[in-house]
Design an enzyme around this catalytic site. Structure first.
Site, PDB file in Angstrom:
ATOM      1  N   SER A 656       0.762  -1.345  -0.029  1.00 36.30           N
ATOM      2  CA  SER A 656      -0.122   0.162   0.009  1.00 36.30           C
ATOM      3  C   SER A 656       1.008   1.299  -0.161  1.00 36.30           C
ATOM      4  O   SER A 656       0.205   2.457  -0.362  1.00 36.30           O
ATOM      5  CB  SER A 656      -0.865  -0.024   1.179  1.00 36.30           C
ATOM      6  OG  SER A 656      -0.069  -0.063   2.247  1.00 36.30           O
ATOM      7  N   LYS A 699      -6.636   4.412   7.980  1.00 38.63           N
ATOM      8  CA  LYS A 699      -5.603   5.113   7.574  1.00 38.63           C
ATOM      9  C   LYS A 699      -5.929   6.656   7.673  1.00 38.63           C
ATOM     10  O   LYS A 699      -5.222   7.566   8.078  1.00 38.63           O
ATOM     11  CB  LYS A 699      -5.141   4.733   6.221  1.00 38.63           C
ATOM     12  CG  LYS A 699      -4.337   3.652   6.130  1.00 38.63           C
ATOM     13  CD  LYS A 699      -4.267   2.966   4.980  1.00 38.63           C
ATOM     14  CE  LYS A 699      -3.349   1.713   4.867  1.00 38.63           C
ATOM     15  NZ  LYS A 699      -2.902   1.006   3.677  1.00 38.63           N
TER      16      LYS A 699
END
Length: 803
Positions: A656, A699
Site C-alpha cells: 500500500s 488510515k
C-alpha cells in the site's frame, strides 16, 4: 487538468442506513428470527450434505469464528432431527464363550431400559432362589436317595468279595494304602513265619488263590469307582433338574415378553446354560472369612453379575434423531472406554464397565465436532476416519502401545455406525487437510463455506433487525429503537470495509448489542438509542487504543517526525495500519527517496535491513517496471534510488506504500516539492494505475487525528485509490471536517492524477511525437533521466580512453 473532480463530497465518505425503512418502534415488536442471515451458499451445502445418505458425504463447515457456524448448524440439526425416527438402544452382555468379547444387543428405543430393569430383577431373584435350592428338603432327599442306592451297591460288591475270600482262605483287611488280601489259618491271619513254614506246594496253591482273589479285588474296585462316578453324574443331573426347576419360572415370563427379540432370547438361553454349568460355584459358601485390618473383604456367596445387562446407549428420552456436540473430543470421549476398579491392588473390569462415547450417543443422528480440538487430541482424528471407513465404532485401549507389558482387557464387539459427522473449522484447516490428507476428501465431501460478509440489501437489513431483536429477547436485554438498529447496521458495514456489504461476524455485533444495552440500562433508559451504540463503540476504542494514543503523543511532541505543513522534495507521508489483536489503527510514516546516477536499480533500505516483507519488496520492484515502460524506451535507465521509511524499527509488509514511493521518486527526479499536508495510500502497477488497499478508514482517521493535533490548515487531506470509494465508512469527526473544508479526501485512478494533487503541477501526456509537454512533471523526470543517461555514457567513454 483540473483536480477539483477528484475531491470527494462528504456524502461519499460513508453509507447511512435509513431508520425510516423499519416499521417498528423497538425491536420488541419483531417476530423471532428464523434461519441464518446471509449464508445462502453455506445453507444450501448443509442441506445437500444432510440429505445424502452416503457415509462419505460428511460435512466440513468452514468460516471465520463468529460467523454463526456453530449456532447455525445446531439450530438446523435440532429442527431437522425432530422429524426423524429415534434410533435403537444398545446394550452389552457377557460373552459366555470367550469372556473378553462382550456382545451387543440392539433394541427399539425404550426397550433397553425395560430389559435392564427386568434383568436386574431377574438377577435379584436368582440370587435369592438358587441358593435356596441347595438348602431345600426335596434336594436333600433326592441327594440322600442317590447316595443310599449307591452305598447299597458298594456294600453288596464288597460282601461278595469277602465271601469269595473266606471260601479261599483269605480275608479283606483295610490299611492306610487301601484294601489288602491276607491269608487265614485256623481263623486268624497267617504270619510271615507261618507262611515260611509251609511247603512249596502249599505256598504255590496259596499264591495262586491270592492272585485270583487280587484280580477279583481290582475288578471290584473298578466297579466301585464306576458306581461313584455314576453317583456323581446322577447327583449332578439331579441338581441340574432341581436348579432348572427353580429358575425356569423366573425366565419364562421374560421369554414371553421378549418373544419377538431373538437376540434377547438367545441371551436368556446362554444364561440358563451357564447357570447349569456353574452349579458348584453357585452353592452357598459358608466358609469362614478372615478380615485384614483396614481392609474390606469382598462379600462371600455366589455371583450372578455376569447375567446383568449393561444399558450402553439409552435413547428413550429422545424425540427424534440425536444431535451431539462434543466440546472435548478426546479419544475416550469420542469412542468410549472400558473402566477399571482397583481392589486390593489389582485392576479388574467386566462388561458392565463399558462406557459409551460421543459417536455411540450420536449413532443414528448427528455428531458436531470442532476440527481444531479433534486434531490436537492424540489418536482422535485417525480413529474417526477408521470409524467412517469401517462403518463401526470400536472401543480400544489406545494406551496399550505405550506399555511394556500387554494386559488382558475386554475387547467389546464393535457397534455398527450410521451417523452424519460435521466438522467445524477455519478455512486454513480445511485446505491443509484437503491438501495433505488423502482420506479427508473421501470422508468429508461436502464443504459449507460461511462468508464473513453479506450483501447490503433491503432483505438483509430487515434480517439484521430481526437478529438484534432476537439477541435482546434471548438474553433479556433492553430492546433497540429503529435509530439504534440503523446505527448498528452502519457499524456492521464499517467492519466489512464495504458500503455494499454487511459483516457476518455476528460475535462482534452481539458484543456491541450487549455493550450498548449496558450503557442504556446504566442511564436508566427503557430502550437502546443510537447514542448508546455510539457510546459502546467509543468505549471499546478507548479500552483498546492506548498504544495509538502513545504514538499520537510522540508525533505531537516531535519525537516521531511527521510534517503536516509546507513542501519538501523527495519526501511524503505514507499511511500504514497497525493490527493489535482486536484493534487496528492508522499511522502516518515519513517516507524519503534519494535518486542518483546508477544502473536502473531501486535500493529498498527496509529490505537491506531485513525489515521488509515479500509483498513490500514486490511493490518496490514494480516501480522499476513503471520507469522502464514510461521513460526508458528511447534511452537506458541510468537511475539508482534509495527508498526508506524514516523512524521505522519494525517490519514493513504490504504494497500500500508503493504509490507514495513512486510519488516521492517522481518528486526527487523532477526536483518538484510535495505538499507535506497531504498523505497518500494505495498500490500501483507497472502501467501507473492505482490499485485498492485495505484499512482505508483507519488510515484516513489516523492521519486526520495527527493533523488535528498539529493544527488543521485547510490544505490537508489524504489521497486514496478511487476503487476504495466503496470502502469508506468514516467516523463523524472526519466527515464534519470535510464538510467545513478543513480536510480533504481525493480519489485517484492513476499516478498522474495523484502527482498533480501533491505538487500542483500538471503531470503531462505524451503528444503524437512521443514528447512530453513543457513544464510538466513527466517532462522534468524525462529530462533528468536523459541527463543521467548522457552523463553515464560520458563516464563510460572516459573509462575507455583511460583504458
Amino acid at each position: 487538468m483540473s483536480i477539483e473532480h477528484l475531491r470527494l463530497d462528504p456524502q461519499a465518505l460513508t453509507w447511512h442506513c435509513d431508520p425510516n425503512q423499519f416499521e417498528f418502534e423497538t425491536t420488541r415488536e419483531l417476530p423471532p428470527l428464523e434461519g441464518t442471515i446471509g449464508q445462502d451458499r453455506a445453507l444450501t451445502a448443509i442441506d445437500f450434505g444432510l440429505g445424502i445418505k452416503d457415509s462419505g458425504f460428511n460435512i466440513f463447515i468452514l468460516g471465520e469464528p463468529g460467523t454463526g457456524r456453530s449456532s447455525s448448524i445446531k439450530k438446523i440439526l435440532n429442527s431437522r432431527s425432530k422429524g426423524q425416527p429415534v434410533p435403537d438402544d444398545w446394550c452389552y452382555v457377557h460373552d459366555f464363550e470367550d469372556g473378553t468379547r462382550p456382545d451387543y444387543i440392539r433394541l427399539p428405543a425404550g426397550k433397553g431400559q425395560e430389559l435392564k430393569k427386568d434383568v436386574d430383577r431377574l438377577v435379584e431373584r436368582l440370587t435369592e432362589e438358587i441358593p435356596k435350592v441347595f438348602e431345600s428338603k426335596e434336594y436333600e432327599e433326592q441327594k440322600n436317595k442317590i447316595s443310599s442306592e449307591h452305598q447299597e451297591k458298594h456294600k453288596a460288591l464288597f460282601q461278595e468279595l469277602e465271601h469269595q475270600a473266606e471260601e479261599k482262605g483269605f480275608m479283606l483287611q483295610r490299611t492306610v494304602s487301601g484294601l489288602v488280601l491276607v491269608p487265614v489259618k485256623e481263623g486268624h491271619p497267617l504270619s510271615q513265619e507261618e507262611y515260611e513254614e509251609l511247603s512249596d506246594q502249599e505256598k504255590a496253591e496259596l499264591d495262586e488263590r491270592g492272585t485270583a482273589l487280587q484280580n477279583n479285588l481290582n475288578d471290584t474296585l473298578r466297579e466301585v469307582r464306576k458306581l461313584e462316578e455314576q453317583a456323581r453324574r446322577e447327583t449332578a443331573e439331579m441338581e441340574k433338574e432341581v436348579v432348572n426347576y427353580g429358575m425356569e419360572p423366573l425366565f419364562e415370563e421374560l421369554e414371553k415378553k421378549y418373544a419377538d427379540q431373538e437376540r434377547v432370547l438367545e441371551h436368556f438361553k446362554n444364561c440358563k446354560k451357564d447357570i447349569l454349568g456353574r452349579i458348584e460355584e453357585l452353592r452357598p459358601n459358608k466358609g469362614p472369612q478372615i478380615a485384614l485390618p483396614g481392609m474390606k473383604m469382598p462379600e462371600q456367596g455366589p455371583s450372578f453379575e455376569r447375567y446383568l445387562v449393561n444399558l450402553f446407549v439409552d435413547n428413550h428420552q429422545l424425540e427424534g434423531a440425536p444431535v451431539v456436540y462434543e466440546a472435548n473430543p478426546t479419544y475416550f470421549n469420542l469412542f468410549g472406554r472400558v473402566e477399571h476398579v482397583i481392589q486390593m491392588g489389582n485392576a479388574s473390569t467386566n462388561f458392565t464397565m463399558i462406557k459409551p462415547g460421543a459417536l455411540h450417543r450420536a449413532n443414528g443422528g448427528y455428531l458436531i465436532l470442532d476440527c481444531r480440538e479433534v486434531l490436537i487430541n492424540l489418536f482422535s482424528y485417525e480413529a474417526l476416519k477408521r470409524c467412517i471407513r469401517n462403518k463401526e465404532v470400536k472401543i480400544e485401549d489406545m494406551t496399550e502401545q505405550f506399555r511394556f507389558l500387554a494386559t488382558v482387557t475386554l475387547k467389546p464387539r464393535p457397534v455398527p455406525l450410521s451417523c452424519k459427522i460435521i466438522l467445524i473449522g477455519t478455512p486454513l484447516l480445511y485446505y491443509l487437510l484437503f491438501q495433505y490428507d488423502p482420506d479427508f476428501r473421501k470422508f468429508f465431501k461436502v464443504k459449507a463455506d460461511f462468508d464473513r460478509m453479506m450483501r447490503n440489501t433491503w432483505e438483509n437489513t430487515q434480517q439484521y433487525a430481526l437478529f438484534i431483536g432476537a439477541k435482546c429477547t434471548d438474553e433479556d436485554l433492553l430492546h433497540f429503537d429503529r435509530q439504534a438498529v440503523a446505527r448498528t447496521i452502519e457499524h456492521s458495514a464499517r467492519l466489512s470495509e464495504d458500503q455494499g456489504k454487511f459483516s457476518s461476524c455476528f460475535l462482534e455485533i452481539a458484543n456491541l448489542i450487549r455493550e450498548a444495552a449496558h450503557y442504556a440500562e446504566k442511564e436508566g433508559c427503557d430502550r437502546v438509542g443510537s447514542k448508546h451504540v455510539d457510546l459502546a463503540i467509543e468505549a471499546r476504542v478507548y479500552r483498546c487504543n492506548k498504544i495509538e494514543e502513545k504514538i499520537q503523543e510522540l508525533i505531537e511532541d516531535g519525537t516521531l517526525l511527521v510534517d503536516t505543513e509546507g513542501e519538501m522534495t523527495g519526501q511524503i507521508n505514507g499511511l500504514s495500519v497497525y493490527q493489535l489483536g482486536d484493534y487496528s489503527f492508522g499511522k502516518p510514516s515519513r517516507l524519503t527517496v534519494r535518486t542518483y546516477l546508477g544502473k536502473g536499480s531501486m535500493v529498498n533500505i527496509e529490505r537491506e535491513a531485513k525489515l521488509s516483507g515479500p509483498i513490500h519488496d514486490k511493490g518496490v520492484m514494480i516501480l522499476t517496471g513503471f520507469f522502464g515502460e514510461r521513460f526508458a524506451q528511447d534511452k537506458p535507465l541510468a537511475l539508482s534510488a534509495s527508498i526508506c521509511f524514516e523512524q521505522s524499527y519494525t517490519g514493513v509488509e504490504g504494497d500500500s506504500a508503493s504509490c507514495a514511493e513512486l510519488y516521492a521518486l517522481l518528486s526527487s527526479l523532477a526536483d518538484v516539492p510535495i505538499k507535506q499536508g497531504i498523505a497518500v495510500t494505495g498500490s500501483v502497477n507497472q502501467h501507473g494505475k492505482v490499485q485498492p488497499i485495505g484499512g482505508v478508514n483507519e488510515k484516513i482517521e489516523g492521519y486526520y487525528a495527527v493533523c488535528k493535533v498539529k493544527g488543521l490548515t485547510g490544505e490537508q487531506g489524504v489521497i486514496i485509490p478511487r476503487s476504495n470509494l466503496k470502502s469508506l465508512m468514516l467516523d463523524r469527526d472526519v466527515r464534519e471536517a470535510v464538510e467545513k473544508g478543513d480536510f480533504y479526501i481525493w480519489a485517484v485512478e492513476t499516478v498522474d492524477e495523484g502527482i498533480e494533487i501533491l505538487t500542483g503541477m500538471p503531470a503531462g501526456e505524451r503528444d503524437s511525437d512521443g514528447k512530453w509537454p513543457e513544464s510538466t512533471i513527466n517532462q522534468k523526470v524525462d529530462q533528468r533521466l536523459l541527463k543521467m543517461a548522457e552523463t553515464l555514457h560520458k563516464f563510460g567513454k572516459g573509462d575507455e580512453k583511460n583504458g
